[in-house]
Write a protein that holds these residues in place. Structure first.
Motif, PDB file in Angstrom:
ATOM      1  N   GLN A 110      -6.470   0.993  -3.513  1.00 22.91           N
ATOM      2  CA  GLN A 110      -7.769   1.249  -4.041  1.00 22.91           C
ATOM      3  C   GLN A 110      -7.725   1.689  -5.459  1.00 22.91           C
ATOM      4  N   ASN A 169      -6.299  -0.540  -7.724  1.00 27.00           N
ATOM      5  CA  ASN A 169      -6.543  -1.859  -7.648  1.00 27.00           C
ATOM      6  C   ASN A 169      -8.170  -1.354  -8.916  1.00 27.00           C
ATOM      7  N   SER A 208      -4.196   3.334   1.964  1.00 29.70           N
ATOM      8  CA  SER A 208      -5.064   2.519   1.891  1.00 29.70           C
ATOM      9  C   SER A 208      -6.079   2.916   0.135  1.00 29.70           C
ATOM     10  N   GLN A 245       0.645  -1.344   0.100  1.00 30.17           N
ATOM     11  CA  GLN A 245      -0.027  -0.067   0.045  1.00 30.17           C
ATOM     12  C   GLN A 245       1.256   1.082  -0.513  1.00 30.17           C
ATOM     13  N   SER A 248     -10.859  -0.331  -7.560  1.00 30.94           N
ATOM     14  CA  SER A 248     -11.813  -0.760  -6.889  1.00 30.94           C
ATOM     15  C   SER A 248     -12.236   0.268  -6.144  1.00 30.94           C
ATOM     16  N   SER A 260      -1.949  -6.608  -7.115  1.00 28.96           N
ATOM     17  CA  SER A 260      -2.671  -6.722  -5.639  1.00 28.96           C
ATOM     18  C   SER A 260      -2.161  -7.111  -5.357  1.00 28.96           C
TER      19      SER A 260
END
Length: 416
Positions: free
Chosen positions: A388, A391, A384, A183, A393, A239
């Motif tokens: 994301q 990724n 975080s 991360q 998401s 990931s």
């Protein structure tokens, strides 16, 4: 060296006492475990040659454990005499708790410009508590052989950047050596790397501190949108890919571009057959001014409870000297002295990155000062949320809203 996740608990007392200083011996606390050989074989002997009778010991702690372990040792009164200082708030907290000496006017401090001391001063600039040592510069490393084979040039604009990534992807080459398993890379090697060209460096950073800007404003969202586009050019299983995995992928020629900082140059310069190049974070459009994250990384302070303060100040004066600056910059490739001394950077890639300072305005990691002082932690949130976004998401606008909402919970200038 990148800032790793800090422990949320104190370490056992046995570890806390591990580096208690013996009388007559100077002990240096540090998280820079990678520098142990340099300190023990080169730097400390260079100091001791001209300071007979002073023995120095370098006692590093693993980066992930350093902050908690150091705090415990300082509280117990058995920490080393000299303290490697994180930039800004981490070391400011140590000073405010009475653990570090005020260094204004001490020998060696005269060799640093006021701007070099910002990371180790009180908010009002009146007290300086660590001597500046070195900074690192963010950017992109690339494989020259791959670029040459595909007739590619280092990109200068956002449009150029994604054109290069498209060519690499169509040629069957993984464009970016980058993963999100740990991360922190998504935040420190991507967002705070490319972001300054969107929020105009210090202008955007200070606007957040003053409350004149929000993280949902266009420049900060556009940086996240850039990052989201980058996510489409990562390798398979990104990931679950670690920092070490990314280093290995790039070193082996299995990816063409590596978003990182100057601290990684030394690692890759030892890779046989790898022709290394570097390019600065792309600007939005041709003609736009450029900004680089030239982040103050390391300082050195004096433990207020040291029993060897006279010798500690002698060592600190040497750290502020031309001799130290020459050795440190030459031997620790990718870490650039913050002193006023004229230093010849020998490594060609490191030299290229250092020269970006001549054409681009410097800034720091935008959350390093003030913005990490509340909960939820801006640092943790950035790790975080940016992972994301990469990724795929979390959408950029939603990511910006989450960052802003967390920030506004504790920071009054953002609650207007």
């Amino acid at each position: 060296m990148p800032l790793r996740r800090m422990l949320r608990y104190a370490l056992p007392f046995a570890l806390c006492a591990a580096t208690a200083a013996d009388a007559g011996t100077l002990v240096i606390e540090s998280w820079r475990v990678d520098d142990k050989t340099l300190w023990e074989k080169v730097l400390i002997p260079a100091f001791e040659r001209n300071h007979p009778g002073i023995e120095v010991k370098f006692a590093p702690t693993a980066p992930t454990e350093y902050d908690a372990a150091l705090a415990a040792r300082l509280a117990a009164g058995n920490a080393g005499d000299l303290i490697a200082c994180r930039p800004f708030d981490a070391s400011l907290s140590l000073y405010q708790k009475g653990h570090l000496e005020k260094l204004d006017g001490k020998p060696g401090m005269q060799n640093f410009a006021p701007t070099a001391m910002l990371a180790w001063q009180t908010d009002n600039g009146k007290d300086t508590f660590c001597m500046p040592v070195a900074s690192v510069i963010h950017g992109f490393l690339y494989n020259k052989k791959i670029f040459k084979q595909l007739d590619l040039q280092p990109p200068k604009t956002v449009a150029d950047f994604f054109t290069v990534l498209d060519v690499l992807k169509k040629a069957g080459v993984t464009p970016l050596a980058l993963g999100t398993a740990e991360q922190w890379e998504a935040s420190q090697m991507v967002y705070t790397n490319i972001g300054p060209n969107f929020w105009r460096g210090e202008e955007g950073r200070k606007a957040l501190i003053s409350g004149k800007a929000r993280l949902t404003d266009a420049p900060y969202v556009e940086a996240l949108q850039f990052e989201a586009r980058m996510g489409g050019y990562l390798g398979r299983n990104a990931s679950s890919q670690t920092y070490g995995d990314s280093q290995a992928q790039f070193a082996a020629g299995r990816a063409a571009i590596y978003p990182t900082g100057s601290w990684d140059i030394a690692h890759f310069s030892q890779t046989p057959g790898l022709e290394l190049g570097a390019f600065a974070p792309p600007v939005r459009r041709n003609g736009d001014p450029c900004f680089i994250s030239d982040h103050m990384d390391l300082g050195i302070g004096v433990n207020r409870k040291s029993k060897n303060k006279d010798d500690a100040y002698k060592f600190l004066a040497w750290v502020g000297s031309q001799e130290f600056a020459n050795i440190y910059t030459d031997r620790l490739t990718g870490f650039f002295t913050l002193s006023n001394h004229l230093i010849a950077v020998r490594d060609p890639v490191a030299k290229q990155m250092a020269e970006w300072r001549n054409s681009c305005a410097s800034t720091i990691r935008f959350n390093a000062q003030v913005l990490n002082r509340g909960q939820p932690s801006m640092e943790s949130e950035l790790w975080s949320i940016n992972a994301q976004v990469l990724n795929g998401s979390l959408a950029p606008k939603e990511a910006a809203a989450r960052l802003q909402n967390g920030f506004a919970k504790w920071y009054k200038p953002q609650q207007k």
